[in-house]
Design a protein around this motif. Structure first.
Motif, PDB file in Angstrom:
ATOM      1  N   LEU A 219       0.988  -1.148  -0.206  1.00 54.87           N
ATOM      2  CA  LEU A 219      -0.070  -0.218  -0.052  1.00 54.87           C
ATOM      3  C   LEU A 219       1.044   1.229  -0.066  1.00 54.87           C
ATOM      4  N   ILE A 220       0.773   1.945  -1.114  1.00 53.18           N
ATOM      5  CA  ILE A 220       1.626   3.251  -1.028  1.00 53.18           C
ATOM      6  C   ILE A 220       1.125   4.522  -0.894  1.00 53.18           C
ATOM      7  N   PRO A 221       1.026   5.332  -0.044  1.00 51.38           N
ATOM      8  CA  PRO A 221       0.496   6.500   0.035  1.00 51.38           C
ATOM      9  C   PRO A 221       1.280   7.542  -0.791  1.00 51.38           C
ATOM     10  N   ILE A 222       0.617   8.512  -1.513  1.00 45.59           N
ATOM     11  CA  ILE A 222       1.137   9.364  -2.123  1.00 45.59           C
ATOM     12  C   ILE A 222       0.559  10.634  -1.859  1.00 45.59           C
ATOM     13  N   GLN A 223       1.435  11.700  -1.444  1.00 43.67           N
ATOM     14  CA  GLN A 223       1.060  12.993  -1.388  1.00 43.67           C
ATOM     15  C   GLN A 223       0.669  13.790  -2.607  1.00 43.67           C
ATOM     16  N   CYS A 224      -0.513  14.607  -2.423  1.00 43.94           N
ATOM     17  CA  CYS A 224      -0.916  15.269  -3.669  1.00 43.94           C
ATOM     18  C   CYS A 224       0.190  16.435  -3.522  1.00 43.94           C
ATOM     19  N   GLU A 225       1.356  16.559  -3.806  1.00 38.60           N
ATOM     20  CA  GLU A 225       2.136  17.770  -3.892  1.00 38.60           C
ATOM     21  C   GLU A 225       3.129  17.478  -5.235  1.00 38.60           C
ATOM     22  N   THR A 258      -2.942  10.978  -0.621  1.00 42.90           N
ATOM     23  CA  THR A 258      -3.082  11.811   0.665  1.00 42.90           C
ATOM     24  C   THR A 258      -2.853  13.257   0.623  1.00 42.90           C
ATOM     25  N   MET A 259      -3.374  13.948   1.654  1.00 42.63           N
ATOM     26  CA  MET A 259      -3.394  15.313   1.715  1.00 42.63           C
ATOM     27  C   MET A 259      -3.938  16.155   0.578  1.00 42.63           C
ATOM     28  N   TYR A 260      -5.056  15.792  -0.021  1.00 40.26           N
ATOM     29  CA  TYR A 260      -5.741  16.122  -1.007  1.00 40.26           C
ATOM     30  C   TYR A 260      -6.399  17.425  -0.770  1.00 40.26           C
ATOM     31  N   ASP A 261      -6.213  18.617  -1.527  1.00 45.09           N
ATOM     32  CA  ASP A 261      -7.124  19.756  -1.128  1.00 45.09           C
ATOM     33  C   ASP A 261      -7.827  20.276  -2.513  1.00 45.09           C
ATOM     34  N   GLY A 262      -8.989  19.998  -2.654  1.00 42.16           N
ATOM     35  CA  GLY A 262      -9.729  19.964  -3.946  1.00 42.16           C
ATOM     36  C   GLY A 262      -9.867  21.552  -4.362  1.00 42.16           C
ATOM     37  N   ARG A 263      -9.318  22.430  -3.501  1.00 42.45           N
ATOM     38  CA  ARG A 263      -9.444  23.880  -3.716  1.00 42.45           C
ATOM     39  C   ARG A 263      -8.185  24.252  -4.667  1.00 42.45           C
ATOM     40  N   THR A 264      -7.228  23.445  -4.833  1.00 42.19           N
ATOM     41  CA  THR A 264      -6.135  23.653  -5.614  1.00 42.19           C
ATOM     42  C   THR A 264      -5.929  22.963  -6.917  1.00 42.19           C
ATOM     43  N   ARG A 265      -5.396  23.557  -8.048  1.00 46.99           N
ATOM     44  CA  ARG A 265      -5.209  22.944  -9.370  1.00 46.99           C
ATOM     45  C   ARG A 265      -4.353  21.929  -9.097  1.00 46.99           C
ATOM     46  N   GLN A 269      -4.051  17.952 -10.413  1.00 48.77           N
ATOM     47  CA  GLN A 269      -3.281  17.546 -11.534  1.00 48.77           C
ATOM     48  C   GLN A 269      -2.340  16.311 -11.063  1.00 48.77           C
ATOM     49  N   VAL A 270      -2.034  16.517  -9.900  1.00 50.12           N
ATOM     50  CA  VAL A 270      -1.177  15.300  -9.191  1.00 50.12           C
ATOM     51  C   VAL A 270      -2.069  13.949  -9.056  1.00 50.12           C
ATOM     52  N   ALA A 271      -3.243  14.311  -8.832  1.00 56.03           N
ATOM     53  CA  ALA A 271      -3.966  12.971  -8.835  1.00 56.03           C
ATOM     54  C   ALA A 271      -4.363  12.252 -10.127  1.00 56.03           C
ATOM     55  N   GLU A 272      -4.462  13.305 -11.230  1.00 47.89           N
ATOM     56  CA  GLU A 272      -5.006  12.991 -12.538  1.00 47.89           C
ATOM     57  C   GLU A 272      -3.534  12.145 -13.197  1.00 47.89           C
ATOM     58  N   GLU A 273      -2.357  12.661 -12.591  1.00 48.06           N
ATOM     59  CA  GLU A 273      -1.250  12.121 -13.045  1.00 48.06           C
ATOM     60  C   GLU A 273      -0.959  10.746 -12.451  1.00 48.06           C
ATOM     61  N   VAL A 274      -1.056  10.574 -11.105  1.00 46.55           N
ATOM     62  CA  VAL A 274      -1.017   9.226 -10.311  1.00 46.55           C
ATOM     63  C   VAL A 274      -2.131   8.247 -11.152  1.00 46.55           C
ATOM     64  N   ARG A 275      -3.364   8.756 -11.286  1.00 44.12           N
ATOM     65  CA  ARG A 275      -4.279   7.698 -11.952  1.00 44.12           C
ATOM     66  C   ARG A 275      -3.926   7.558 -13.146  1.00 44.12           C
ATOM     67  N   SER A 276      -3.059   7.935 -13.887  1.00 39.37           N
ATOM     68  CA  SER A 276      -2.972   7.731 -15.364  1.00 39.37           C
ATOM     69  C   SER A 276      -1.810   6.549 -15.306  1.00 39.37           C
ATOM     70  N   HIS A 277      -0.867   6.820 -14.276  1.00 39.91           N
ATOM     71  CA  HIS A 277       0.103   5.850 -14.257  1.00 39.91           C
ATOM     72  C   HIS A 277      -0.257   4.352 -13.634  1.00 39.91           C
TER      73      HIS A 277
END
Length: 353
Positions: A219-225, A258-265, A269-277
């Motif tokens: 299980l890999i947590p990935i920070q949305c940074e 993790t550390m997802y803030d939906g108010r920021t672009r 973008q990070v979420a989209e990139e991780v999901r694409s990989h």
């Protein structure tokens, strides 16, 4: 002990029903199980956060009110790893474990980080004289001699880490079967468990290798940074090496944002990139950047007991639900657990304008 993660489907018996009623402590019923309207937005600071004993009955109520989740046929052993620090690895370990336990599962957290942060967050004493996972790895003690029940969550247990573990990397070098000492300890543990979560240090040394040999799922947590994927390639290569030479069952099964803030672009973008990989591995539920999640460990609690009504608590409950359902249904894709709810989508739209 059951120790294989290759299970075919749910057990005939469902998750046990509500536990025996606790004495009436004047606690109002917990919130309904998190649904599609859970807000991922960081909550505003509050002065009346439930701390100490106040949060525990409410969190138990959350577990009681939650839908029954299927239990795995065999113990699922998760290695929670990411060599990049500060990504919410320990936070994810303890809160996912507590969420699963609140649904009736029996869960063991193995703290393999010399800092002992997972032990602290679970309210487990881990000073130098406490029997710990160090004694299991170096002194060949059994897990049953060191495992302690977590005070606030029924069905949750912890194998604590002490500062002695800091020297274990060097001491393990000269020991026989140095890579599989944790695996052997887990296999000989006789108490029935549904899940084991191993919290790894932010490195790829012998402690992490022991975890990778002992587990079946990573299980890999990935920070949305910005540097979300930095160093991830080396971790994946190590997983492949361990699978090829020491543990053929090992695979990356789960990635949690993790550390997802939906108010920021940036977060979107990070979420989209991780999901694409990692299309199939990423949970649809993401964990918000939350003050409550950060505060909870200072009170020796998970966010589930510290503030069961917070967005962080509800998100971890939903993530645990996904993990449980994925374990018994390989075709489960989380259609009922949207990654971004309407409130988040609005924030994301505003951020991209």
């Amino acid at each position: 002990m059951r120790s294989d993660a290759n299970f075919a489907g749910p057990m005939a018996d469902p998750v046990p029903g509500p536990r025996a009623a606790e004495p009436n402590r004047g606690v109002s019923p917990g919130p309904p199980y998190p649904g599609e309207d859970v807000s991922r937005e960081t909550p505003a600071p509050m002065d009346d956060a439930p701390i100490g004993q106040g949060g525990q009955p409410s969190a138990t109520a959350v577990g009681r009110r939650g839908e029954a989740l299927p239990r795995p046929e065999r113990t699922r052993v998760f290695v929670v790893a990411n060599q990049k620090g500060g990504v919410g690895k320990t936070t994810t370990t303890v809160n996912v474990a507590a969420s699963l336990a609140l649904h009736g599962a029996r869960v063991l957290v193995i703290d393999l980080d010399p800092q002992g942060n997972a032990s602290t967050a679970l309210g487990i004493d881990h000073h130098a004289e406490v029997p710990s996972i160090y004694d299991v790895l170096i002194e060949s003690k059994s897990l049953s001699e060191i495992v302690q029940p977590v005070p606030d969550v029924e069905g949750l247990f912890c194998a604590p880490a002490t500062i002695d573990l800091a020297g274990a990397e060097i001491e393990l070098v000269s020991l026989v079967a140095r890579e599989s000492r944790l695996s052997r300890a887990i296999e000989s543990y006789e108490q029935p468990l549904d899940y084991i979560l191993i919290d790894c240090p932010p490195s790829l040394g012998l402690l992490t290798v022991n975890a990778l040999v002992a587990g079946a799922e990573v299980l890999i947590p990935i920070q949305c940074e910005y540097y979300a994927l930095e160093g991830l390639g080396q971790l994946l290569r190590n997983v492949e090496l361990v699978r090829g030479h020491l543990n053929p069952k090992l695979h990356v099964s789960t990635i949690l944002l993790t550390m997802y803030d939906g108010r920021t672009r940036l977060a979107s973008q990070v979420a989209e990139e991780v999901r694409s990989h990692f299309t199939n591995e990423v949970l649809r539920t993401s964990i918000p950047r939350s003050v409550r999640i950060s505060e909870a460990p200072s009170y020796g609690q998970t966010v589930l007991t510290y503030d069961p009504n917070s967005s962080g608590s509800l998100s971890y409950l939903e993530a645990a639900k996904e993990i449980a359902l994925r374990g018994v249904d390989v075709n489960y894709t989380g259609q009922h657990a949207p990654a971004i709810n309407p409130q988040e989508q609005q924030h994301i739209s505003e951020g991209t304008q």
